[in-house]
Design an enzyme around this catalytic site. Structure first.
Site, PDB file in Angstrom:
ATOM      1  N   SER A  14       0.801  -1.230   0.000  1.00 26.99           N
ATOM      2  CA  SER A  14       0.000   0.000   0.000  1.00 26.99           C
ATOM      3  C   SER A  14       0.833   1.279   0.000  1.00 26.99           C
ATOM      4  O   SER A  14       0.279   2.377  -0.056  1.00 26.99           O
ATOM      5  CB  SER A  14      -0.945   0.008   1.208  1.00 26.99           C
ATOM      6  OG  SER A  14      -0.215  -0.009   2.424  1.00 26.99           O
ATOM      7  N   SER A  15       2.155   1.147   0.054  1.00 26.80           N
ATOM      8  CA  SER A  15       2.999   2.349   0.074  1.00 26.80           C
ATOM      9  C   SER A  15       4.434   2.005  -0.294  1.00 26.80           C
ATOM     10  O   SER A  15       4.825   0.827  -0.322  1.00 26.80           O
ATOM     11  CB  SER A  15       2.962   3.017   1.466  1.00 26.80           C
ATOM     12  OG  SER A  15       3.494   2.141   2.449  1.00 26.80           O
ATOM     13  N   GLY A  16       5.216   3.045  -0.572  1.00 28.93           N
ATOM     14  CA  GLY A  16       6.655   2.906  -0.760  1.00 28.93           C
ATOM     15  C   GLY A  16       7.082   1.921  -1.819  1.00 28.93           C
ATOM     16  O   GLY A  16       6.503   1.839  -2.907  1.00 28.93           O
ATOM     17  N   LYS A  38      -3.408  -1.280   5.939  1.00 23.61           N
ATOM     18  CA  LYS A  38      -4.432  -0.251   5.894  1.00 23.61           C
ATOM     19  C   LYS A  38      -5.371  -0.475   4.716  1.00 23.61           C
ATOM     20  O   LYS A  38      -5.070  -1.243   3.797  1.00 23.61           O
ATOM     21  CB  LYS A  38      -3.799   1.131   5.793  1.00 23.61           C
ATOM     22  CG  LYS A  38      -2.988   1.366   4.514  1.00 23.61           C
ATOM     23  CD  LYS A  38      -2.313   2.720   4.552  1.00 23.61           C
ATOM     24  CE  LYS A  38      -1.526   2.986   3.259  1.00 23.61           C
ATOM     25  NZ  LYS A  38      -0.811   4.278   3.305  1.00 23.61           N
ATOM     26  N   ASP A  51      -3.022  -8.469   8.935  1.00 24.70           N
ATOM     27  CA  ASP A  51      -1.853  -8.326   9.798  1.00 24.70           C
ATOM     28  C   ASP A  51      -0.954  -9.536   9.592  1.00 24.70           C
ATOM     29  O   ASP A  51      -1.344 -10.668   9.912  1.00 24.70           O
ATOM     30  CB  ASP A  51      -2.300  -8.231  11.264  1.00 24.70           C
ATOM     31  CG  ASP A  51      -1.161  -7.863  12.209  1.00 24.70           C
ATOM     32  OD1 ASP A  51       0.011  -8.080  11.842  1.00 24.70           O
ATOM     33  OD2 ASP A  51      -1.454  -7.368  13.314  1.00 24.70           O
ATOM     34  N   TYR A 143      16.229  -2.527  13.969  1.00 25.58           N
ATOM     35  CA  TYR A 143      15.972  -2.604  12.528  1.00 25.58           C
ATOM     36  C   TYR A 143      17.052  -3.470  11.879  1.00 25.58           C
ATOM     37  O   TYR A 143      16.747  -4.409  11.129  1.00 25.58           O
ATOM     38  CB  TYR A 143      15.957  -1.213  11.898  1.00 25.58           C
ATOM     39  CG  TYR A 143      15.748  -1.241  10.406  1.00 25.58           C
ATOM     40  CD1 TYR A 143      14.482  -1.471   9.877  1.00 25.58           C
ATOM     41  CD2 TYR A 143      16.810  -1.074   9.523  1.00 25.58           C
ATOM     42  CE1 TYR A 143      14.292  -1.534   8.498  1.00 25.58           C
ATOM     43  CE2 TYR A 143      16.623  -1.124   8.155  1.00 25.58           C
ATOM     44  CZ  TYR A 143      15.358  -1.358   7.641  1.00 25.58           C
ATOM     45  OH  TYR A 143      15.179  -1.425   6.282  1.00 25.58           O
ATOM     46  N   SER A 144      18.316  -3.168  12.163  1.00 25.45           N
ATOM     47  CA  SER A 144      19.413  -3.960  11.606  1.00 25.45           C
ATOM     48  C   SER A 144      19.303  -5.419  12.034  1.00 25.45           C
ATOM     49  O   SER A 144      19.507  -6.332  11.223  1.00 25.45           O
ATOM     50  CB  SER A 144      20.766  -3.391  12.050  1.00 25.45           C
ATOM     51  OG  SER A 144      21.118  -2.237  11.314  1.00 25.45           O
ATOM     52  N   ALA A 145      18.964  -5.643  13.297  1.00 21.92           N
ATOM     53  CA  ALA A 145      18.862  -7.015  13.809  1.00 21.92           C
ATOM     54  C   ALA A 145      17.735  -7.780  13.116  1.00 21.92           C
ATOM     55  O   ALA A 145      17.883  -8.961  12.782  1.00 21.92           O
ATOM     56  CB  ALA A 145      18.633  -6.990  15.316  1.00 21.92           C
ATOM     57  N   SER A 146      16.615  -7.109  12.875  1.00 25.13           N
ATOM     58  CA  SER A 146      15.486  -7.784  12.228  1.00 25.13           C
ATOM     59  C   SER A 146      15.835  -8.184  10.802  1.00 25.13           C
ATOM     60  O   SER A 146      15.447  -9.263  10.330  1.00 25.13           O
ATOM     61  CB  SER A 146      14.240  -6.884  12.253  1.00 25.13           C
ATOM     62  OG  SER A 146      14.385  -5.757  11.398  1.00 25.13           O
ATOM     63  N   THR A 178      11.104   7.417   0.690  1.00 23.58           N
ATOM     64  CA  THR A 178       9.701   7.000   0.789  1.00 23.58           C
ATOM     65  C   THR A 178       9.115   7.533   2.095  1.00 23.58           C
ATOM     66  O   THR A 178       9.801   8.181   2.894  1.00 23.58           O
ATOM     67  CB  THR A 178       9.567   5.463   0.801  1.00 23.58           C
ATOM     68  OG1 THR A 178      10.154   4.957   2.019  1.00 23.58           O
ATOM     69  CG2 THR A 178      10.262   4.833  -0.395  1.00 23.58           C
TER      70      THR A 178
END
Length: 266
Positions: A14-16, A38, A51, A143-146, A178
């Site tokens: 839905s985005s980016g 969304k 989800d 974020y890096s870990a994920s 974005t």
């Protein structure tokens, strides 16, 4: 008889990057399904709001798509979110959320689609990681870990499914302009917080780099080409300067690599 057109499923559609990638596949004549959190509509896109953290819902959705189309040829697992702030001050619920979306969301999609691809002895899964999986980003540790966890998951899964004709690999965009930047959750820090000044400087530079980065359309075009060409690389860095950057970093000892990262942001 089912349509001979190839079927692609894109998460974060839905985005980016996800939206631009969906548009690219639609333009190329694919049957495109998109998943997002969304309510959203786009001509040519079969959009499903759900989800990704709920495996049962994901599994049932994949089952319904296959029942209707007879197959899923390509999956682009692209959904993701970001948080920033010091590890010490991180809220446990926010840590769990980013790992659930960025890592477990892809795990759920892959688990749900593999039985159908394995049965057909055919299918391709592309997981959107990040250059940030190669670089331990200060104040974006989770974020890096994920993304690093996602890389390891993809590599291990590839060995498991290779004999069944299923291909899975990752793409690693560098900075992209974005709405992801504005949607990042930031830990609130008081001015007297010991990390406040450094965190603001680091994250501010990262966000400046993002907003001056590649366009989502450019990245989507690269993802499309990578996802559809006959031969593929296991890890695909997107963006010429990011390819050079990661190549040079991989030549450095870890201490030098961390020094280089601090020079960039501190």
């Amino acid at each position: 008889m089912k349509d001979d057109k190839k079927v692609v499923l894109i998460t974060g559609a839905s985005s980016g990057i996800g939206l631009s990638t969906a548009k690219k596949f639609i333009e190329q004549g694919y049957i495109v399904y998109g998943i997002g959190r969304k309510i959203f509509e786009l001509d040519g896109l079969n959009y499903i709001k759900l989800d990704l953290r709920d495996y049962e819902v994901v599994n049932n959705t994949i089952k319904e798509i296959v029942a209707k189309e007879g197959k899923i040829d390509i999956v682009i697992s692209n959904a993701g979110l970001g948080i920033s702030g010091p590890v010490e001050m991180a809220e446990v619920n926010e840590i769990k959320k980013i790992m659930d979306v960025n890592f477990l969301g892809s795990v759920n999609i892959v688990k749900a689609v593999l039985p159908y691809m394995r049965e057909r002895q055919k299918g391709r899964i592309v997981c959107t990681s990040s250059v940030g999986s190669f670089v331990a980003l200060p104040f974006q540790a989770f974020y890096s870990a994920s993304k690093a966890a996602l890389d390891t998951f993809v590599d291990a899964t590839r060995s498991e499914v290779k004999a069944f004709g299923v291909e899975i690999f990752s793409v690693h965009p560098g900075d992209v302009s974005t709405g992801f930047t504005g949607a990042r959750t930031k830990q609130p820090l008081d001015t007297d917080n010991p990390y406040a000044t450094t965190c603001e400087k680091c994250v501010g530079q990262m966000e400046k780099d993002e907003q001056g980065g590649m366009s989502a359309d450019y990245v989507a075009d690269k993802i499309y080409k990578i996802a559809t060409k006959k031969h593929y690389k296991l890890r695909n860095v997107i963006g010429p300067k990011y390819k050079l950057f990661t190549f040079l970093l991989n030549l450095m000892p870890r201490k030098m690599k961390e020094w280089a990262v601090r020079k960039m942001y501190f």
